[in-house]
Design an enzyme around this catalytic site. Structure first.
Site, PDB file in Angstrom:
ATOM      1  N   CYS A 402       0.836  -1.210   0.000  1.00 45.97           N
ATOM      2  CA  CYS A 402       0.000   0.000   0.000  1.00 45.97           C
ATOM      3  C   CYS A 402       0.867   1.255   0.000  1.00 45.97           C
ATOM      4  O   CYS A 402       0.509   2.274   0.596  1.00 45.97           O
ATOM      5  CB  CYS A 402      -0.958   0.008   1.196  1.00 45.97           C
ATOM      6  SG  CYS A 402      -2.308  -1.163   1.038  1.00 45.97           S
ATOM      7  N   ASN A 403       2.023   1.155  -0.640  1.00 42.97           N
ATOM      8  CA  ASN A 403       2.930   2.303  -0.750  1.00 42.97           C
ATOM      9  C   ASN A 403       3.479   2.324  -2.173  1.00 42.97           C
ATOM     10  O   ASN A 403       4.643   1.978  -2.406  1.00 42.97           O
ATOM     11  CB  ASN A 403       4.058   2.186   0.273  1.00 42.97           C
ATOM     12  CG  ASN A 403       4.806   3.491   0.465  1.00 42.97           C
ATOM     13  OD1 ASN A 403       5.244   4.110  -0.487  1.00 42.97           O
ATOM     14  ND2 ASN A 403       4.946   3.904   1.710  1.00 42.97           N
TER      15      ASN A 403
END
EC number: 2.8.1.9
Length: 828
Positions: A402-403
């Site tokens: 999620c980055n």
């Protein structure tokens, strides 16, 4: 090394300031850790047993009503919520004179509140965000009408701050960044918030949003300096305490006016609403009152009270947690960095930016991001590592975490690269581990308040056992026999059909010839169970009890008979007609509108769903999952053999080389060279990758010898869920000279008196599903653990071979039978 540290007592920083030794805390408070190593605290940390006990007592002792009422129970709720709001502010040293706290579902909801408010302002807003931002921070750019910018380095941010104009007018500006990267734990300069305010003055419209969710999990956040604090701070409490599932938006009151233009209002946020002659409403005054729409999740907020109490009692302070976790992270980093292969090459490649300084609380948090490499420099697939870690009861995280910006930056992928990968099928959460020779994702290990040195030791030992190459890999060679008459032949030992995908096998009876189609054995994987909510096909990896659903194909009666669990006098049986047009489908109720989409191995597949409540109840009751039966539509051409396998089969379609007398090298793997021409791949129904899966009894025997050498229990061949098991027809004098893994050299083979031709498409990549006992449905760590050590090809763990009926065999009988002779062919 780590064990020695444990035995010597607690070193400086290790559980310092805790109420007692961390091992004692874990034994009493975290029974869920008794048989697992949890290293994903950046995802969520774990809740203490006494927290749940305390919350339960609170709920069963006190009566809490809806806070929007004036009853005694409701007023009790309101009072508790107000007290906990103040307590939460003080947890971050935020003066309630200058800050307000809004309870939200999570940090993402808090980000959206801010972005929505600025979107509704007169001129919209411009948005800037750091490349290390979480996906939710990146998503706010879609609301920025005045444009957006991704800052790819800290230096870019510094340069932007230096040119800020205090007298600028027009659209508001919002700069957002994470206090700590959730990808690798790097901590970003919190001074940016104060510097931006100094440059733009109080009257300007440039605001700062700090994503503190990753930081506050293991570190204190001090908002006591109002002039240096961010305008908006977002976080999730479950990152700190494990429970409750609750987030917060901390608003600097001087910036709270941005919410005045918010149009929507919900229950509890207004003092009066007119609905008839005049449409008018009066909003409440405080920031939290106008933003907390509807009834608050007051039970979760009350649970936060117990969470704060429990955390303080066990760990003393967030400063203690910070010292403890950074000590563990430093130890883990040093141990992993020291790992070397036999040739001196590093095993672990870190993505930590500059050399991480775990001693500096402002520079690095307790998160490690890395990938593993072979002795020859090849990348080990992240998915394979995570699967094996799961089998060994190690909980880690892999992927882009999620980055997206931070991961792409560390891996060296450009936007054009990522678009090309997307077009090639790469999706978030899939197992495309390496593309264009580079990893597509990262492994992450993160530590929390209740982590200990044994967690560190467990992960280091895991990497050492499975990924540190202590000697060069050597392939054994089976010598060719001088006397061709002594050479072994092969025969079909057993045939298995899996009518319902991921459920039990139907063993084809001896003496019965079985039809084989282009899609595989007749009736194989023609049905599946689909989740009634998501439409996804169920599989044993998630639902191991599916192994106990045992279908039987009754050709005489034309039915598929399904039995669940062990045989008993009360056991119920479900019968499904094999004929699609049979009138019985009315009672079993094939869905009247025929088709609905389902997901099978990442593919969007159109299936026909049985809408009968009797059918869905039969399976749902046994699995305790809302599901029903579905069937692959007739004449559907929506699924084909995986492209990676099909490209390999092209060679076999043109070359038919020497038969079994040719000497071979078991344990080695043929190089699969795709041809320039690409004929249509073989079709499949609901199988994962190919029409047919073949394994060798000799290979199973060799694998079990290796497993038993480690004092573990041998596995049955059925854990590999093969359609065809072949065995060697050894003469008596060669009884002890089996040739395991010789099938790895097969390019094609024929079966039966008519020599039905099959192409070998490639090796079967294995996952932890082979660890499910097909008789009991129980999970074990074998054979996957041993396969990971003995059957690794690059980043893949393989066992068995994918196959398909060759092109151009329509004129001969397409049947196979147990006992049929198998004649393999080998490449030159």
């Amino acid at each position: 090394m780590t064990e020695a540290i444990i035995n010597e007592g607690s070193p400086l920083g290790y559980s310092q300031g805790y109420s007692e030794d961390i091992d004692a805390i874990r034994q009493r408070e975290y029974p869920m850790l008794s048989d697992t190593t949890y290293l994903d605290h950046a995802g969520t940390t774990l809740y203490a047993k006494s927290l749940i006990d305390s919350f339960s007592r609170d709920l069963t002792t006190n009566l809490f009503g809806n806070p929007h009422s004036l009853s005694a129970s409701s007023q009790r709720t309101t009072q508790r919520v107000d007290d906990i709001r103040l307590r939460a502010l003080r947890f971050f040293n935020a003066d309630p004179e200058h800050f307000d706290l809004v309870f939200v579902a999570n940090a993402t909801s808090a980000i959206k509140l801010v972005a929505d408010a600025l979107r509704d302002s007169a001129h919209g807003f411009w948005y800037g965000y750091h490349v290390d931002a979480h996906t939710s921070l990146v998503g706010a750019r879609e609301l920025a009408q005045a444009g957006s910018r991704c800052f790819t380095t800290d230096e870019e941010v510094e340069a932007w701050i230096a040119q800020l104009d205090a007298d600028r007018t027009g659209a508001a500006q919002l700069f957002a960044f994470p206090a700590q990267s959730n990808m690798n734990g790097r901590r970003l300069p919190l001074r940016w918030c104060g510097r931006i305010r100094d440059r733009t003055k109080e009257t300007a419209t440039t605001y700062t949003l700090l994503d503190a969710a990753s930081l506050v999990a293991t570190s204190p956040l001090d908002l006591s300096d109002v002039s240096a604090a961010s305008d908006f701070t977002v976080l999730s409490f479950y990152k700190i305490f494990g429970f409750p599932d609750l987030g917060a938006l901390i608003v600097r009151k001087s910036a709270g006016h941005i919410f005045a233009q918010r149009r929507f209002f919900g229950g509890g946020t207004v003092d009066m609403v007119l609905t008839q002659d005049t449409q008018w409403h009066a909003k409440k005054r405080s920031v939290h009152e106008i933003l907390e729409d509807g009834t608050l999740p007051f039970h979760n907020i009350i649970a936060l009270d117990s969470a704060l109490d429990t955390h303080a009692r066990l760990y003393g302070s967030m400063g203690n947690v910070s010292t403890h976790t950074r000590f563990l992270a430093r130890t883990l980093y040093d141990r992993l960095a020291a790992l070397r292969h036999f040739n001196g090459e590093r095993v672990v490649h870190f993505y930590m930016g500059r050399s991480p300084d775990f001693a500096d609380a402002s520079a690095q948090g307790p998160i490690l991001a890395f990938n593993l490499r072979s002795s020859q420099g090849g990348w080990i697939g992240k998915s394979e590592v995570e699967r094996l870690a799961s089998v060994k009861s190690l909980q880690i995280r892999s992927g882009t975490l999620c980055n997206p910006g931070g991961t792409a930056s560390q891996l060296g992928w450009s936007g054009a690269d990522m678009l090309r990968h997307f077009s090639a099928g790469l999706r978030c959460g899939d197992d495309h581990d390496v593309m264009d020779g580079r990893p597509t994702g990262i492994l992450r290990v993160s530590l929390g308040a209740m982590s200990n040195l044994r967690d560190v030791e467990a992960f280091v030992a895991f990497v050492e056992e499975f990924y540190v190459e202590k000697t060069p890999n050597v392939c054994s060679v089976v010598p060719s026999a001088a006397d061709d008459s002594l050479q072994a032949g092969f025969y079909v030992e057993s045939l298995a059909v899996y009518p319902i995908k991921s459920c039990g096998a139907f063993k084809v009876p001896d003496g019965q010839r079985w039809e084989i189609r282009r899609e595989g054995l007749a009736w194989d994987r023609e049905w599946c169970l689909v989740h009634q909510g998501t439409g996804a096909a169920l599989n044993q990896k998630r639902y191991p009890r599916m192994a106990l659903i045992r279908p039987h194909i009754d050709l005489a009666r034309g039915v598929l008979r399904v039995v669940c669990g062990e045989a008993s006098s009360e056991q119920k049986t479900l019968e499904i007609s094999l004929r699609r047009e049979d009138a019985s489908l009315v009672t079993t109720s094939l869905c009247q509108n025929a088709a609905k989409p389902s997901t099978v191995c990442g593919d969007q597949v159109v299936v026909q769903v049985y809408s009968s409540t009797a059918v869905s109840s039969f399976f749902s009751t046994f699995l305790d999952v809302p599901c029903t039966l579905a069937r692959f539509p007739p004449q559907s051409t929506t699924r084909y053999t995986r492209r990676s396998l099909h490209s390999r089969s092209s060679t076999a379609a043109l070359r038919r080389q020497r038969p079994v007398e040719e000497s071979s090298m078991p344990g080695s793997f043929p190089s699969d060279t795709p041809l320039s021409r690409t004929p249509e791949p073989p079709p499949i129904l609901l199988a994962n990758e190919s029409p047919i899966l073949l394994i060798s009894r000799s290979s199973v025997n060799r694998l079990n010898e290796t497993i038993k050498a480690s004092a573990k229990k041998a596995v049955a061949a059925d854990v590999f869920r093969a359609n065809i098991v072949v065995a060697e027809n050894l003469p008596h004098q060669l009884a002890n000279t089996e040739r395991p893994y010789i099938e790895d050299r097969w390019e094609s083979f024929t079966v039966g008196p008519d020599r039905l031709q099959f192409d070998v498409l490639g090796s079967c990549q294995r996952c932890q599903m082979v660890c499910i006992d097909q008789c009991s449905g129980e999970r074990r760590d074998e054979p996957f653990s041993t396969l990971a050590k003995t059957r690794k090809v690059g980043s893949q763990i393989v066992f068995g071979r994918h196959a398909a009926v060759a092109d151009g065999v329509d004129g001969i009988s397409r049947t196979v039978m147990v006992g049929d002779v198998v004649r393999p062919w080998y490449p030159e």
